[in-house]
Scaffold this motif. Sequence first.
Motif, mmCIF file in Angstrom:
data_model
loop_
_atom_site.group_PDB
_atom_site.id
_atom_site.type_symbol
_atom_site.label_atom_id
_atom_site.label_comp_id
_atom_site.label_asym_id
_atom_site.label_seq_id
_atom_site.Cartn_x
_atom_site.Cartn_y
_atom_site.Cartn_z
ATOM 1 N N THR A 1 -0.891 6.759 -9.053
ATOM 2 C CA THR A 1 -0.419 5.440 -8.376
ATOM 3 C C THR A 1 -0.401 4.382 -9.437
ATOM 4 O OG1 THR A 1 -2.662 4.570 -7.855
ATOM 5 C CG2 THR A 1 -1.616 6.184 -6.115
ATOM 6 N N ARG A 2 0.372 3.370 -8.970
ATOM 7 C CA ARG A 2 0.774 2.465 -10.335
ATOM 8 C C ARG A 2 -0.583 1.564 -10.135
ATOM 9 N NH1 ARG A 2 2.698 -2.916 -9.057
ATOM 10 N NH2 ARG A 2 2.050 -3.615 -6.938
ATOM 11 N N PHE B 1 -8.284 4.007 -7.159
ATOM 12 C CA PHE B 1 -6.766 4.727 -6.789
ATOM 13 C C PHE B 1 -6.696 5.861 -7.471
ATOM 14 C CE2 PHE B 1 -6.608 -0.287 -6.799
ATOM 15 C CZ PHE B 1 -6.141 -0.488 -5.526
#
Length: 50
Positions: free
Chosen positions: A22-23, A18
């Motif tokens: 981003t979370r 990821f």
Amino acid sequence: MSRPGRVRDILTATARPFLEETRCAPDLLGACGAGIVDARAVVEAVQCLQ
């Protein structure tokens, strides 16, 4: 290894990380899973098994 186990291993090994902003960033200790599925890499990995 069982077929479901193989599928999980291939998906995990070929996943792209990821993005940092981003979370689901890697520093969250995999809270969102192994990463983003890379379908092409999965297909290529499976073809190598046959």
